[in-house]
Design a protein around this motif. Structure first.
Motif, mmCIF file in Angstrom:
data_model
loop_
_atom_site.group_PDB
_atom_site.id
_atom_site.type_symbol
_atom_site.label_atom_id
_atom_site.label_comp_id
_atom_site.label_asym_id
_atom_site.label_seq_id
_atom_site.Cartn_x
_atom_site.Cartn_y
_atom_site.Cartn_z
ATOM 1 N N UNK A 54 0.816 -1.224 0.000
ATOM 2 C CA UNK A 54 0.000 0.000 0.000
ATOM 3 C C UNK A 54 0.844 1.266 0.000
ATOM 4 N N UNK A 55 1.999 1.216 0.629
ATOM 5 C CA UNK A 55 2.908 2.370 0.613
ATOM 6 C C UNK A 55 3.213 2.764 -0.823
ATOM 7 N N UNK A 60 2.856 5.952 -5.839
ATOM 8 C CA UNK A 60 2.605 6.040 -7.284
ATOM 9 C C UNK A 60 1.549 7.087 -7.603
ATOM 10 N N UNK A 61 0.626 7.316 -6.696
ATOM 11 C CA UNK A 61 -0.457 8.268 -6.929
ATOM 12 C C UNK A 61 -0.184 9.669 -6.394
ATOM 13 N N UNK A 62 0.579 9.789 -5.319
ATOM 14 C CA UNK A 62 0.718 11.074 -4.635
ATOM 15 C C UNK A 62 2.094 11.707 -4.743
ATOM 16 N N UNK A 63 3.091 10.975 -5.199
ATOM 17 C CA UNK A 63 4.457 11.468 -5.161
ATOM 18 C C UNK A 63 5.039 11.448 -6.572
ATOM 19 N N UNK A 110 -4.359 5.049 -12.829
ATOM 20 C CA UNK A 110 -4.547 5.287 -11.407
ATOM 21 C C UNK A 110 -3.445 4.656 -10.571
ATOM 22 N N UNK A 111 -2.241 4.552 -11.149
ATOM 23 C CA UNK A 111 -1.112 3.961 -10.432
ATOM 24 C C UNK A 111 -1.075 2.450 -10.471
ATOM 25 N N UNK A 112 -2.030 1.808 -11.163
ATOM 26 C CA UNK A 112 -2.137 0.348 -11.181
ATOM 27 C C UNK A 112 -1.870 -0.184 -12.584
ATOM 28 N N UNK A 113 -0.903 -1.089 -12.697
ATOM 29 C CA UNK A 113 -0.601 -1.791 -13.947
ATOM 30 C C UNK A 113 -1.011 -3.246 -13.714
ATOM 31 N N UNK A 114 -1.760 -3.833 -14.644
ATOM 32 C CA UNK A 114 -2.326 -5.161 -14.401
ATOM 33 C C UNK A 114 -2.207 -6.046 -15.636
ATOM 34 N N UNK A 115 -1.687 -7.250 -15.426
ATOM 35 C CA UNK A 115 -1.610 -8.279 -16.467
ATOM 36 C C UNK A 115 -2.505 -9.430 -16.035
#
Length: 147
Positions: A54-55, A60-63, A110-115
């Motif tokens: 979660x960190x 990925x979203x805020x920094x 949204x900071x999420x990469x998914x395969x």
């Protein structure tokens, strides 16, 4: 965290967003997970040695710091041969390899990469992701074992 942030991000009138909690902390009479008297809901372990998934989602979203993190590195023993692989990144897209098999790129939304539907082999599986953020080339890797 992913669903909560998506909901909050869509509401600009919410003036503040706070996370409970950055670090695991002492909590008398608590007995869950591998620890006694520790609330383990933080994004970093009580002894500050483990930075949890979660960190990296929030980073990925805020920094703006270039970020690429394969999710699930502490869950090493896998029971299913076909899984979804996820990474958190502030790149536009990321590339994935499993046991040197090129699985291509996935958009990072949204900071999420998914395969989806990634096939693991019996035994040790070497998973590697790469991405570019600005001028930085990022790589992350982990190993999963399929029983």
């Amino acid at each position: 965290h992913e669903a909560a942030w998506e909901t909050l991000k869509a509401r600009p009138y919410v003036w503040g967003v706070f996370i409970w909690n950055m670090f695991d902390f002492a909590s008398d009479s608590r007995n869950e997970g591998d620890s006694t008297d520790i609330n383990d809901k933080g994004m970093v372990s009580y002894d500050r040695t483990v930075t949890k998934d979660t960190f990296y989602f929030y980073r990925a979203n805020w920094n703006p710091q270039p970020t690429l993190h394969l999710v699930g590195r502490r869950f090493t023993d896998r029971q299913q041969a076909v899984i979804d692989v996820k990474a958190y990144s502030n790149a536009a897209q990321a590339h994935l390899w499993v046991n040197d098999h090129d699985l291509g790129t996935a958009p990072c939304t949204g900071g999420i990469c998914l395969w989806h539907g990634v096939q693991l082999s019996k035994g040790t599986n070497n998973v590697r992701a790469t991405a570019k953020v600005g001028g930085s080339e990022l790589t992350d890797s982990l190993q999963w074992k399929l029983q």
